[in-house]
Design a protein around this motif. Structure first.
Motif, short mmCIF file in Angstrom:
data_model
loop_
_atom_site.label_atom_id
_atom_site.label_comp_id
_atom_site.label_asym_id
_atom_site.label_seq_id
_atom_site.Cartn_x
_atom_site.Cartn_y
_atom_site.Cartn_z
N PHE A 64 -5.91 -1.81 -8.19
CA PHE A 64 -5.37 -0.33 -8.38
C PHE A 64 -4.45 -0.01 -7.19
O PHE A 64 -4.29 1.02 -6.83
CB PHE A 64 -6.79 0.34 -7.86
CG PHE A 64 -7.79 0.20 -8.84
CD1 PHE A 64 -7.59 0.58 -10.25
CD2 PHE A 64 -9.05 -0.47 -8.46
CE1 PHE A 64 -8.78 0.27 -11.06
CE2 PHE A 64 -10.12 -0.76 -9.52
CZ PHE A 64 -9.99 -0.46 -10.61
N GLY A 65 -3.86 -1.13 -6.33
CA GLY A 65 -3.23 -1.01 -5.31
C GLY A 65 -3.76 -0.55 -4.09
O GLY A 65 -3.09 0.26 -3.27
N LEU A 112 0.84 -1.40 -0.08
CA LEU A 112 -0.16 -0.26 0.00
C LEU A 112 0.71 1.13 0.07
O LEU A 112 0.35 2.56 -0.05
CB LEU A 112 -0.90 0.05 1.23
CG LEU A 112 -1.82 -1.22 1.26
CD1 LEU A 112 -2.76 -1.01 2.45
CD2 LEU A 112 -2.79 -1.08 0.12
N GLY A 113 2.27 0.96 0.01
CA GLY A 113 2.98 2.28 -0.14
C GLY A 113 3.44 2.68 1.21
O GLY A 113 2.99 2.23 2.24
N LEU A 141 2.52 -19.78 4.55
CA LEU A 141 2.99 -18.45 4.05
C LEU A 141 2.49 -18.41 2.54
O LEU A 141 2.76 -19.27 1.51
CB LEU A 141 4.47 -18.23 3.86
CG LEU A 141 4.86 -16.69 3.63
CD1 LEU A 141 4.62 -15.72 4.74
CD2 LEU A 141 6.53 -16.74 3.49
N LEU A 142 1.89 -17.28 2.22
CA LEU A 142 1.26 -16.99 1.06
C LEU A 142 1.85 -15.76 0.44
O LEU A 142 1.74 -14.61 1.21
CB LEU A 142 -0.27 -16.82 0.82
CG LEU A 142 -1.01 -16.29 -0.30
CD1 LEU A 142 -0.85 -17.56 -1.34
CD2 LEU A 142 -2.41 -15.93 0.07
N SER A 143 2.47 -15.86 -0.63
CA SER A 143 3.11 -14.69 -1.41
C SER A 143 2.32 -14.32 -2.70
O SER A 143 2.31 -15.14 -3.58
CB SER A 143 4.57 -14.69 -1.68
OG SER A 143 5.20 -14.90 -0.32
N LEU A 144 1.96 -13.02 -2.93
CA LEU A 144 1.41 -12.71 -4.04
C LEU A 144 1.92 -11.80 -4.85
O LEU A 144 2.91 -11.13 -4.35
CB LEU A 144 -0.01 -11.95 -3.99
CG LEU A 144 -1.16 -12.66 -2.96
CD1 LEU A 144 -2.29 -12.13 -2.88
CD2 LEU A 144 -1.42 -14.26 -3.72
N ASP A 145 1.93 -11.77 -6.32
CA ASP A 145 2.87 -10.99 -6.97
C ASP A 145 2.85 -9.60 -6.92
O ASP A 145 3.40 -8.72 -7.59
CB ASP A 145 2.56 -11.29 -8.65
CG ASP A 145 1.23 -11.33 -9.07
OD1 ASP A 145 0.52 -10.59 -8.23
OD2 ASP A 145 0.95 -11.65 -10.18
N ASP A 146 1.59 -9.01 -5.91
CA ASP A 146 1.67 -7.54 -5.90
C ASP A 146 2.60 -7.05 -4.72
O ASP A 146 2.29 -5.91 -3.97
CB ASP A 146 0.37 -6.87 -5.79
CG ASP A 146 -0.39 -7.78 -4.95
OD1 ASP A 146 -0.11 -8.81 -4.24
OD2 ASP A 146 -1.70 -7.32 -4.69
N GLY A 147 3.46 -8.16 -4.15
CA GLY A 147 4.00 -7.88 -2.78
C GLY A 147 3.48 -8.19 -1.69
O GLY A 147 3.96 -8.09 -0.40
N PHE A 193 -9.60 3.81 -6.07
CA PHE A 193 -8.69 3.71 -7.41
C PHE A 193 -7.29 4.09 -7.00
O PHE A 193 -6.35 3.95 -7.83
CB PHE A 193 -9.45 4.75 -8.49
CG PHE A 193 -10.61 4.31 -8.95
CD1 PHE A 193 -10.86 3.05 -9.59
CD2 PHE A 193 -11.89 5.03 -8.36
CE1 PHE A 193 -12.04 2.92 -10.05
CE2 PHE A 193 -13.05 4.71 -8.85
CZ PHE A 193 -13.15 3.40 -9.62
N ASN A 194 -7.09 4.77 -5.95
CA ASN A 194 -5.63 4.94 -5.60
C ASN A 194 -5.43 5.57 -4.11
O ASN A 194 -6.08 6.51 -3.68
CB ASN A 194 -5.20 6.46 -6.59
CG ASN A 194 -3.65 6.65 -6.52
OD1 ASN A 194 -3.30 7.28 -5.44
ND2 ASN A 194 -2.95 6.18 -7.53
#
Length: 580
Positions: free
Chosen positions: A390-391, A59-60, A531-537, A200-201
């Motif tokens: 959309f992050g 989420l930054g 552990l689950l890792s997704l490609d969006d980090g 959206f952001n």
């Protein structure tokens, strides 16, 4: 928060071996995982059953000092200050006690904030606040607190109260009171718009929230300045000091029920003082930043609230305030400016304040629900934790929106605001009590594990005061009003919200028992986390149903956090004579 002490104690012996590193640490008190996030915080040592630290927040890191301050202020300054003064005055009976109660609410939030800050110092790279704190304070029975808190978080993840207040103010602009369904329809539209702003952001959502927060501060400052003008005798308001000449008059008429409901309204009005703790992993140097700016936000709001109340009492007679229900600000503007077009514009600013509050609430609740998903205790893990496309936490946003729509449409508009405010009282007090006690549990467990001291520790009397307040909030809802069973602040039985709150807690416990014990026993499997890792980090736990016949193999090939052991290496560290 205030009334606190920072811990500058040199880390314990364990830190010599593992400080700044990651990995598994085993002690007689349990298994701990040390991981470092990307928010410049110290290494997080947490029980292995907890959700993993996200080394780079998906989420930054858009939450800086200004956003911390305004995120809390935006959530606090909303429906509360413009809608609760009437019920607070009705409950306390006098102007003097009302102002004391606003100060008491400030002190309660300071002490509670100190508890939040110490927990954050232990787990600085985890968002979700209470979700994380309860998970780590009570790791056994396994997944009990994560499950129950997740269950009640999803059930109570609605914002119908602020949507209803915003609808009332928007309709008031037209000069009409509005029918039940007009209020409902407007509330639905308002909440839908607030949700779309966030979808959206993430960064732009924070910018919008900050902008609304500034408008809300300016609006409240306008109310305050107007109040001082009224006190100076420069308006058409007659005898503006009347309410202050015998400020304690009416105190003797206050009942235990009235004082308790007044305290609920106070805590609701300050709700949001802890909102920024929900986004800790999006904050650089979270402990120091939250310590300074969350305290600043609460103190600023307290000062604004006190002066705003003075303004209301200067312009509006006491009996009219007590009967004004949800639109005290609208009444204030009419008393000062009459029924001019300016009043409609000012009502729009109050509606905008409620809109900003909805946005801040959705941000905080979505992070808590997402963290519940990351613990693995909710079905369909990916739905809750993914930040695609959309992050943003789209899954939690959708759930919050859906439940809010249900609450808006299901409850009569006249009782919706009050009942919804009260509904979370029992569950919130129960979990806050568990958090207050949990501070001592975490201290004891970490001391036995010889883990490093946190950056901040709350004073004992602050924690004990917080515990006593939560006990009061658990007991007093059952005390009946002086007028009888149906003389409460809603049109139905006075303790309906308390019974419903207890029912929610019981439902949480029943769900946990069936999900974690009974169903696995019937179907011949046991739950294990992986552990689950997704490609969006995204990093998350996911609970896997392992057949009983395969449990031994699973435990041999996975570590305590559920990670696959690829090449086991034995590392021994001697701590207090214990091999860890």
């Amino acid at each position: 928060m205030a009334w606190r002490r920072s811990s500058n104690k040199t880390p314990a012996a364990l830190s010599t071996a593992v400080e700044g590193q990651t990995g598994e640490v085993t002690t007689v008190g349990g298994k701990y995982i040390g991981e470092t996030g990307g928010n410049n915080a110290t290494t997080t040592y947490q029980d292995a059953s907890g959700a993993p630290v996200e080394h780079h927040s998906p989420l930054g890191y858009s939450v800086g000092p200004v956003t911390i301050t305004l995120l809390n202020i935006t959530m606090m300054i909303g429906a509360g200050i413009y809608s609760t003064p009437s019920s607070i005055l009705s409950g306390t009976g006098s102007v003097g006690v009302t102002l004391v109660y606003w100060t008491l609410g400030y002190l309660i939030c300071l002490t509670s904030g100190a508890v939040y800050l110490e927990f954050t110092a232990y787990f600085p790279s985890r968002s979700g606040s209470e979700v994380v704190f309860l998970e780590q304070a009570y790791p056994n029975p396994k997944w009990l607190f994560p499950t129950t808190f997740a269950f009640q978080s999803v059930i109570l993840s609605f914002g119908a109260a602020n949507a209803t207040v915003m609808a009332n103010y928007l309709i008031a602009i037209s000069g009409h009171s509005g029918t039940d369904w007009q209020i409902k329809g407007t509330a639905v539209a308002c909440y839908t718009m607030a949700t779309l702003v966030l979808v959206f952001n993430t960064k732009y959502a924070y910018w919008f929230s900050n902008a609304v927060g500034i408008v809300k501060i300016c609006t409240l400052l306008f109310v305050i300045v107007t109040g001082f003008v009224v006190l100076g005798g420069n308006t058409k308001v007659e005898n503006p000091k009347a309410n202050f000449q015998d400020a304690w008059s009416g105190s003797s008429t206050a009942s235990a029920y009235g004082l308790t409901t007044a305290l609920y309204r106070i805590t609701f009005s300050y709700g949001g003082y802890n909102n920024a703790f929900n986004v800790a992993n999006e904050v650089k140097n979270p402990v120091r930043s939250l310590k300074i700016y969350a305290t600043t936000a609460l103190t600023v709001v307290y000062v604004l609230y006190m002066f705003a109340n003075v303004a209301f009492f200067a312009a509006v007679p006491k009996d009219e305030i007590a009967s004004s229900k949800l639109t005290i600000a609208s009444l204030f503007f009419r008393k000062v400016f009459g029924d001019s077009g300016a009043v409609r514009g000012l009502n729009f600013l109050i509606a905008l304040a409620s809109f900003g509050n909805m946005i801040a609430v959705i941000i905080g609740i979505s992070r808590r629900i997402r963290e519940c998903g990351r613990q693995g205790v909710l079905p369909w893990t990916t739905f809750w934790v993914s930040t695609k496309p959309f992050g943003t936490p789209l899954g939690p946003y959708l759930v919050i929106w859906g439940l809010t729509m249900l609450m808006i449409l299901a409850i009569p508009a006249g009782d919706a605001f009050t009942f919804i405010n009260d509904l979370s009282t029992i569950p919130s007090a129960a979990f806050n009590l568990a958090m207050g006690v949990g501070i001592y549990v975490v201290r004891w467990r970490r001391k036995n594990a010889n883990l490093p001291e946190p950056e901040f520790k709350a004073w004992h009397f602050v924690i004990i005061f917080n515990i006593l307040i939560q006990l009061y909030l658990l007991v007093m809802p059952w005390y009946p009003p002086s007028g009888g069973q149906y003389a409460g602040d809603v049109s139905f039985w006075y303790a309906t919200y308390a019974v419903t709150g207890v029912a929610i807690l019981l439902a949480c416990g029943i769900y946990y028992y069936f999900w974690a014990f009974l169903i696995p026993k019937w179907k011949g499997y046991k739950l294990r986390q992986e552990l689950l890792s997704l490609d969006d980090g995204v990093q998350s736990n996911r609970l896997k149903k392992v057949p009983v016949a395969e449990i031994q193999e699973w435990d041999a090939t996975h570590d305590a956090a559920g990670r696959l052991i690829e090449s086991p290496v034995e590392i021994q560290v001697q701590v207090k004579g214990i091999d860890v």
